[in-house]
Design an enzyme around this catalytic site. Structure first.
Site, mmCIF file in Angstrom:
data_model
loop_
_atom_site.group_PDB
_atom_site.id
_atom_site.type_symbol
_atom_site.label_atom_id
_atom_site.label_comp_id
_atom_site.label_asym_id
_atom_site.label_seq_id
_atom_site.Cartn_x
_atom_site.Cartn_y
_atom_site.Cartn_z
ATOM 1 N N ARG A 1 -50.657 71.251 -37.021
ATOM 2 C CA ARG A 1 -49.977 72.302 -37.802
ATOM 3 C C ARG A 1 -49.122 73.147 -36.869
ATOM 4 N NH1 ARG A 1 -55.124 74.179 -41.156
ATOM 5 N NH2 ARG A 1 -55.221 72.376 -42.501
ATOM 6 N N ARG B 1 -50.814 84.801 -31.766
ATOM 7 C CA ARG B 1 -51.771 85.353 -32.740
ATOM 8 C C ARG B 1 -52.887 86.103 -32.003
ATOM 9 N NH1 ARG B 1 -52.974 79.945 -35.717
ATOM 10 N NH2 ARG B 1 -54.810 81.007 -36.522
ATOM 11 N N LYS C 1 -64.919 82.855 -37.626
ATOM 12 C CA LYS C 1 -65.271 83.999 -38.466
ATOM 13 C C LYS C 1 -65.401 83.610 -39.945
ATOM 14 C CE LYS C 1 -61.969 86.841 -37.957
ATOM 15 N NZ LYS C 1 -61.197 86.914 -39.197
ATOM 16 N N ARG D 1 -56.851 70.865 -32.480
ATOM 17 C CA ARG D 1 -57.091 70.542 -33.882
ATOM 18 C C ARG D 1 -55.921 69.722 -34.443
ATOM 19 N NH1 ARG D 1 -58.037 74.137 -39.069
ATOM 20 N NH2 ARG D 1 -56.018 75.009 -38.530
ATOM 21 N N ARG E 1 -58.738 95.632 -39.656
ATOM 22 C CA ARG E 1 -58.121 95.013 -38.483
ATOM 23 C C ARG E 1 -57.467 96.049 -37.587
ATOM 24 N NH1 ARG E 1 -57.121 89.503 -41.007
ATOM 25 N NH2 ARG E 1 -56.009 88.206 -39.556
#
Ligand code: AMP
Length: 220
Positions: free
Chosen positions: A161, A172, A13, A127, A88
């Site tokens: 991370r 999330r 996004k 990642r 949101r």
């Protein structure tokens, strides 16, 4: 052009919002950035928002609504924009509608980037970054030359991370599905929703977004 971009965390996004900003000359309004800046400056809003942002929870609606409303009530308010990360929740969507109505601005469309959960978990949990220069690598689509090590700092072992770990990504996603999903029928009913498949390379997705916006304009 006045757009809202909706999509799960890790859907690309932010990247697409930046491209839209560059190509269409829109203001990029990212509530995550506004909140991080308020926290950095230690403003009253920043102090209130800090524990929520740190904990990965949504900041209360009133707080984020007020920050956005202030932005639109300033003399240098954005005329043409892409909203990234706001609204949101349904309460935020309603509050945003009133601000836009008060300002005499109407929405051109709401782009909904669809990416399935497994793809998001695969993308985000694959990642890894260099602890020295922060260069991100993606094990599947952009792996380092030597597995596990940075291309620019061959002595540095890549790290992950904490919030990119699979269980955190899933949490999330859960928050996203629980709070943001109600926006889909809300904007669909008003003929504003443009659904775009957010899978594939960045350019392909960008062209799909451009096409969806264009088609929406012809219809409406
Ligand atoms: P983002 O950069 O969009 O992922 O946002 C980072 C964090 O800021 C989120 O995890 C929330 O804590 C907070 N945040 C950003 N936008 C909103 C919003 N519209 N409503 C509530 N919280 C938000």
């Amino acid at each position: 052009m006045r757009l809202i971009l909706i999509g799960p965390p890790g859907s690309g996004k932010g990247t697409q919002a930046k491209l839209l900003t560059q190509h269409l000359g829109l203001a990029h309004i990212a509530t995550g950035d506004i909140l991080r800046e308020a926290i950095r400056l230690g403003t009253p809003a920043g102090k209130k928002a800090e524990p929520y942002v740190k904990g990965g929870q949504l900041v209360p609606d009133e707080l984020v609504n007020e920050l956005v409303a202030d932005r639109f009530r300033r003399p240098d308010r954005p005329e043409r924009f892409v909203m990234d990360g706001y609204p949101r929740t349904l309460a935020q969507a309603r509050a945003f509608d009133s601000v836009l109505a008060e300002q005499g601005l109407n929405l051109s469309g709401v782009v909904y980037l669809e990416v399935d959960d497994e793809e998001i978990v695969r993308r985000v949990s694959g990642r890894w970054i260099c602890p020295k220069c922060q260069t991100p690598y993606q094990l599947q689509s952009h792996p380092p030359r030597k597995p596990g090590y940075c291309d620019y700092h061959p002595e540095e072992k890549l790290i992950q991370r904490p919030d990119d770990r699979e269980e955190t990504v899933r949490e999330r996603l859960r928050v996203y599905r629980a709070s943001t999903v109600e926006l889909i029928p809300y904007y669909r009913q008003r003929g504003l929703l443009r659904e775009v498949l957010g899978q594939g390379d960045v350019e392909t997705i960008f062209h799909a977004i451009e096409k969806a916006i264009q088609e929406g304009r012809q219809e409406g």
